[in-house]
Write a protein that holds these residues in place. Structure first.
Motif, PDB file in Angstrom:
ATOM      1  N   ARG A  77       0.829  -1.221   0.000  1.00  0.00           N
ATOM      2  CA  ARG A  77       0.000   0.000   0.000  1.00  0.00           C
ATOM      3  C   ARG A  77       0.855   1.260   0.000  1.00  0.00           C
ATOM      4  O   ARG A  77       0.400   2.317  -0.391  1.00  0.00           O
ATOM      5  CB  ARG A  77      -0.880   0.023   1.250  1.00  0.00           C
ATOM      6  N   VAL A  82      -3.964   5.456  -2.748  1.00  0.00           N
ATOM      7  CA  VAL A  82      -5.375   5.201  -2.971  1.00  0.00           C
ATOM      8  C   VAL A  82      -6.198   6.415  -2.549  1.00  0.00           C
ATOM      9  O   VAL A  82      -6.024   6.943  -1.457  1.00  0.00           O
ATOM     10  CB  VAL A  82      -5.845   3.971  -2.160  1.00  0.00           C
ATOM     11  N   HIS A  84      -9.803   7.001  -1.665  1.00  0.00           N
ATOM     12  CA  HIS A  84     -11.050   6.317  -1.347  1.00  0.00           C
ATOM     13  C   HIS A  84     -12.215   7.146  -1.817  1.00  0.00           C
ATOM     14  O   HIS A  84     -12.182   8.364  -1.746  1.00  0.00           O
ATOM     15  CB  HIS A  84     -11.123   6.203   0.183  1.00  0.00           C
ATOM     16  N   LYS A  88     -11.811   8.648   3.860  1.00  0.00           N
ATOM     17  CA  LYS A  88     -11.782   8.516   5.312  1.00  0.00           C
ATOM     18  C   LYS A  88     -10.525   9.165   5.876  1.00  0.00           C
ATOM     19  O   LYS A  88      -9.436   8.984   5.346  1.00  0.00           O
ATOM     20  CB  LYS A  88     -11.817   7.042   5.696  1.00  0.00           C
ATOM     21  N   PHE A  89     -10.720   9.897   6.977  1.00  0.00           N
ATOM     22  CA  PHE A  89      -9.579  10.541   7.640  1.00  0.00           C
ATOM     23  C   PHE A  89      -9.596  10.205   9.125  1.00  0.00           C
ATOM     24  O   PHE A  89     -10.566   9.656   9.636  1.00  0.00           O
ATOM     25  CB  PHE A  89      -9.665  12.062   7.479  1.00  0.00           C
ATOM     26  N   LEU A  90      -8.504  10.552   9.777  1.00  0.00           N
ATOM     27  CA  LEU A  90      -8.502  10.510  11.237  1.00  0.00           C
ATOM     28  C   LEU A  90      -9.027  11.866  11.697  1.00  0.00           C
ATOM     29  O   LEU A  90      -8.332  12.878  11.579  1.00  0.00           O
ATOM     30  CB  LEU A  90      -7.086  10.269  11.772  1.00  0.00           C
ATOM     31  N   HIS A  92      -9.475  13.322  14.392  1.00  0.00           N
ATOM     32  CA  HIS A  92      -8.900  14.066  15.520  1.00  0.00           C
ATOM     33  C   HIS A  92      -7.574  14.724  15.156  1.00  0.00           C
ATOM     34  O   HIS A  92      -7.004  15.438  15.958  1.00  0.00           O
ATOM     35  CB  HIS A  92      -8.728  13.162  16.724  1.00  0.00           C
ATOM     36  N   LEU A  93      -7.088  14.452  13.945  1.00  0.00           N
ATOM     37  CA  LEU A  93      -5.821  15.066  13.528  1.00  0.00           C
ATOM     38  C   LEU A  93      -6.084  16.118  12.452  1.00  0.00           C
ATOM     39  O   LEU A  93      -6.951  15.928  11.609  1.00  0.00           O
ATOM     40  CB  LEU A  93      -4.866  13.997  12.973  1.00  0.00           C
ATOM     41  N   PRO A  94      -5.333  17.212  12.478  1.00  0.00           N
ATOM     42  CA  PRO A  94      -5.531  18.246  11.457  1.00  0.00           C
ATOM     43  C   PRO A  94      -5.212  17.719  10.057  1.00  0.00           C
ATOM     44  O   PRO A  94      -4.545  16.694   9.900  1.00  0.00           O
ATOM     45  CB  PRO A  94      -4.565  19.355  11.869  1.00  0.00           C
ATOM     46  N   GLU A  97      -1.620  16.783   9.017  1.00  0.00           N
ATOM     47  CA  GLU A  97      -1.124  15.520   9.583  1.00  0.00           C
ATOM     48  C   GLU A  97      -1.783  14.322   8.920  1.00  0.00           C
ATOM     49  O   GLU A  97      -1.177  13.265   8.780  1.00  0.00           O
ATOM     50  CB  GLU A  97      -1.351  15.483  11.096  1.00  0.00           C
ATOM     51  N   LEU A 101       0.039  11.336   6.892  1.00  0.00           N
ATOM     52  CA  LEU A 101      -0.110  10.067   7.622  1.00  0.00           C
ATOM     53  C   LEU A 101       0.663   8.896   7.002  1.00  0.00           C
ATOM     54  O   LEU A 101       1.308   8.138   7.738  1.00  0.00           O
ATOM     55  CB  LEU A 101      -1.594   9.728   7.755  1.00  0.00           C
ATOM     56  N   PRO A 102       0.633   8.729   5.673  1.00  0.00           N
ATOM     57  CA  PRO A 102       1.407   7.617   5.106  1.00  0.00           C
ATOM     58  C   PRO A 102       2.892   7.704   5.457  1.00  0.00           C
ATOM     59  O   PRO A 102       3.540   6.676   5.685  1.00  0.00           O
ATOM     60  CB  PRO A 102       1.187   7.768   3.606  1.00  0.00           C
ATOM     61  N   VAL A 105       3.235   6.753   9.230  1.00  0.00           N
ATOM     62  CA  VAL A 105       3.006   5.329   9.435  1.00  0.00           C
ATOM     63  C   VAL A 105       4.164   4.476   8.913  1.00  0.00           C
ATOM     64  O   VAL A 105       4.490   3.435   9.474  1.00  0.00           O
ATOM     65  CB  VAL A 105       1.674   4.958   8.742  1.00  0.00           C
ATOM     66  N   ARG A 149      -3.062  13.042   0.169  1.00  0.00           N
ATOM     67  CA  ARG A 149      -2.582  11.953   1.015  1.00  0.00           C
ATOM     68  C   ARG A 149      -2.134  10.767   0.170  1.00  0.00           C
ATOM     69  O   ARG A 149      -1.148  10.099   0.476  1.00  0.00           O
ATOM     70  CB  ARG A 149      -3.684  11.523   1.987  1.00  0.00           C
TER      71      ARG A 149
ATOM     72  N   VAL B 210      -8.455   3.369   8.435  1.00  0.00           N
ATOM     73  CA  VAL B 210      -7.709   4.441   7.753  1.00  0.00           C
ATOM     74  C   VAL B 210      -6.215   4.146   7.796  1.00  0.00           C
ATOM     75  O   VAL B 210      -5.509   4.281   6.785  1.00  0.00           O
ATOM     76  CB  VAL B 210      -8.013   5.809   8.410  1.00  0.00           C
ATOM     77  N   VAL B 214      -3.495   3.552   4.506  1.00  0.00           N
ATOM     78  CA  VAL B 214      -2.287   4.286   4.166  1.00  0.00           C
ATOM     79  C   VAL B 214      -1.025   3.450   4.423  1.00  0.00           C
ATOM     80  O   VAL B 214       0.077   3.988   4.444  1.00  0.00           O
ATOM     81  CB  VAL B 214      -2.197   5.633   4.913  1.00  0.00           C
ATOM     82  N   GLY B 215      -1.195   2.148   4.658  1.00  0.00           N
ATOM     83  CA  GLY B 215      -0.028   1.275   4.704  1.00  0.00           C
ATOM     84  C   GLY B 215       0.558   1.014   6.073  1.00  0.00           C
ATOM     85  O   GLY B 215       1.730   0.661   6.186  1.00  0.00           O
ATOM     86  N   TYR B 220       2.583  -1.680  13.754  1.00  0.00           N
ATOM     87  CA  TYR B 220       2.526  -0.240  14.015  1.00  0.00           C
ATOM     88  C   TYR B 220       1.239   0.121  14.751  1.00  0.00           C
ATOM     89  O   TYR B 220       1.254   0.845  15.753  1.00  0.00           O
ATOM     90  CB  TYR B 220       2.597   0.517  12.690  1.00  0.00           C
TER      91      TYR B 220
END
Ligand SMILES: Nc1ncnc2c1ncn2[C@@H]1O[C@H](COP(=O)(O)OP(=O)(O)OP(=O)(O)O)[C@@H](O)[C@H]1O
Ligand SMILES: [Mg+2]
Lengths: 225, 301
Positions: A77, A82, A84, A88-90, A92-94, A97, A101-102, A105, A149, B210, B214-215, B220
């Motif tokens: 990934r 991708v 979507h 979809k996002f998190l 609680h994060l701006p 961020e 995220l990728p 992570v 993203r 999510v 994003v991998g 993690y």
């Protein structure tokens, strides 16, 4: 890069997709069309390993999706950006961020890539929105954030599901230009969309193949849209 | 060693990103910290109880082991023969480790506090004393009495501290109960963390989706939860341990008279025991969250 051999998929009932064979060549530019509910999103999910085929074989970067462990899918990934359909996002994060995220992570965020972030934000027209939370964004802004993203890791393959569904014509042209530029840099692009005008506009800029899902199979849509 | 380090990697990962990707949850945080603190407090008490009971059992046990004596009162002429006979019976009694007739000097030393120095023991009709050391199981006192009666009629078996025997057994049992309590508290902590982590993982299914998109690897995602719960439990347990430690410190200690109740304080290096509690709690939290994360992530796949 991604290959489907005689793939079938069903969510439990009748087969939604049947006997689909397809190969996503490096550097190619594809559009995927078809009526709503025909299985475009499902097709893309098969391509990035979110779903396993009920029959046939999906190969992602030369590995059979069926044999890939969850970690292998995760690593794949990182090479597949991708977008979507329902972004979809998190929450609680701006936004910035979320876009980064990728990188977070993968644990390999370099300052360079964060410089990318600023550039990407301006490309998708989100300058100044970086500190907003995702629920505060409009539908179009969410889609642009999702595209940013998907691109932040500079992935080899970009799979975008209706990336221009909620933006005006001008913005959709801008996003298309971004994807065309990336394709010219060697990225493989596949866009699922209903928007025939977008496809026509793209064809003027890049040699794109148009695929169509109808009657549960994948067909070439030909030149005349 | 490498695998060991690999195991703890989620805790050591330098980036703080992993903690931020899971939304904070204020209320359950406080509950987890509070519960861990309470559990640690109880563990310190159970520890003190166990160790005190163990000391008691050991001390009393030692006293018991050299507790019985035989008193031989016989006419002067028969004294030596009956002593000899009694000693012979004792060497043939199972459960007796050793038996020894006290010398005249030792007997005199025993009597001195009562009669003052210079008492001519050998000229008085003082009974001869035999000191018996017995094994942990002890001997069959009824049987010994009967045989003594036959072999040395002047011999009286005196078991003045035998009444403590059931107390020693009780102290040993108490020690065991203390350790069982610690085991139960540990298991409860594990169960509590599992419940909390499970709920948190389930509540964050969207977040996990999510992250996967994003991998993010399972490792993690798990580490975000594992670190969070391990740190919470470590914090709570540290607070609880300190409070428990202070409580034990405030217990009066030292005096012989109170016996068990005043012996509840730790002694010597045993004061270090509570230091084990927070790391142990953190380890339990770590393992419990790791297992919960692995399970839930497998189910969400
Ligand atoms: N998780 C699911 N479980 C059961 N059925 C599903 C699921 N996801 C999609 N479907 C069904 O599969 C069919 C194809 O869905 P899909 O999202 O792939 O279509 P689509 O071509 O992307 O449609 P749209 O153009 O509206 O986005 C639809 O009939 C949908 O109801
Ligand atoms: Mg769709």
């Amino acid at each position: 890069m991604i290959e489907l051999n005689n793939v079938a998929y069903s969510y439990g009932g009748d087969a939604l997709l049947n006997d689909i064979s397809f190969s996503l060549a490096p550097g190619s530019f594809h559009f995927l069309t078809g009526p709503s509910g025909s299985g475009k999103t499902t097709f893309l999910k098969l391509c990035y390993g979110a779903l396993l085929p009920t029959d046939g074989d999906v190969r992602i970067f030369d590995h059979s999706a069926r044999d890939m462990g969850r970690d292998a899918v995760a690593y794949a990934r990182r090479r597949i950006g991708v977008v979507h359909q329902d972004c979809k996002f998190l929450d609680h994060l701006p936004v910035n961020e979320n876009i980064a995220l990728p990188l977070t992570v993968s644990g390999q965020a370099t300052p360079d890539q964060f410089a990318n972030l600023q550039e990407l934000m301006s490309w998708v027209g989100l300058v100044g929105r970086g500190n907003a939370l995702p629920p505060e964004l409009s539908g179009g802004e969410r889609q642009r954030a999702a595209l940013a993203r998907a691109l932040i890791m500079s992935p080899d393959v970009i799979l975008a599901d209706e990336p221009t569904g909620n933006v005006d014509w001008e913005m959709s042209q801008r996003l298309l230009r971004l994807l065309v530029e990336l394709n010219k840099m060697g990225k493989t692009v596949m866009i699922a969309t209903h928007d025939l005008a977008l496809i026509r506009a793209a064809k003027a800029q890049v040699s794109a193949r148009v695929l169509r899902i109808s009657n549960h199979t994948l067909q070439s849509a030909g030149v005349d849209l | 060693m490498k695998r060991f380090l690999e195991f703890f990697k989620p805790l050591m990962q330098a980036d703080l990103g992993a903690d931020r990707v899971v939304p904070p949850s204020g209320f359950t945080v406080r509950l987890t910290v509070f519960t861990s603190a309470a559990m640690a407090f109880l563990t310190v008490f159970a520890l003190a109880l166990s160790l005190a009971a163990d000391r008691l059992a050991t001390n009393w046990g030692e006293e018991l082991a050299r507790s019985s004596t035989i008193r031989i009162s016989a006419p002067a002429g028969q004294m030596a023969a009956q002593t000899e006979a009694a000693l012979k019976v004792l060497t043939q009694t199972p459960g007796v480790v050793s038996a020894r007739a006290l010398t005249a000097e030792e007997q005199q030393a025993l009597l001195e506090p009562w009669f003052g120095p210079g008492l001519p023991v050998d000229q008085l009709p003082v009974p001869q004393l035999i000191e018996i050391a017995e094994t942990a199981q002890g001997y069959d006192s009824e049987g010994l009495r009967l045989r003594l009666q036959a072999e040395a009629p002047g011999a009286v078996l005196d078991e003045h501290t035998r009444w403590r025997k059931p107390l020693v057994a009780a102290a040993s049992r108490l020690n065991l109960l203390g350790w069982v309590s610690i085991l139960l508290i540990t298991a409860t902590t594990g169960a509590m963390v599992t419940l909390a982590a499970n709920a948190s993982l389930a509540a964050n299914a969207q977040v996990i989706e999510v992250l996967r998109l994003v991998g993010a690897t399972d490792g993690y995602i798990a580490s975000a939860f594992v670190r969070r719960y391990t740190l919470r439990v470590l914090t709570g347990a540290a607070v609880g341990t300190v409070l428990g430690f202070i409580a034990i410190l405030l217990m009066p200690g030292g005096s012989d008279a109170g016996g068990f109740l005043t012996g509840l304080r730790f002694q010597g290096w045993h004061w270090l025991w509570p230091a084990v509690v927070p790391p142990l709690a953190a380890l339990v939290a770590f393992a419990a969250t790791q297992a919960a994360a692995r399970r839930v992530l497998g189910e969400l796949a």
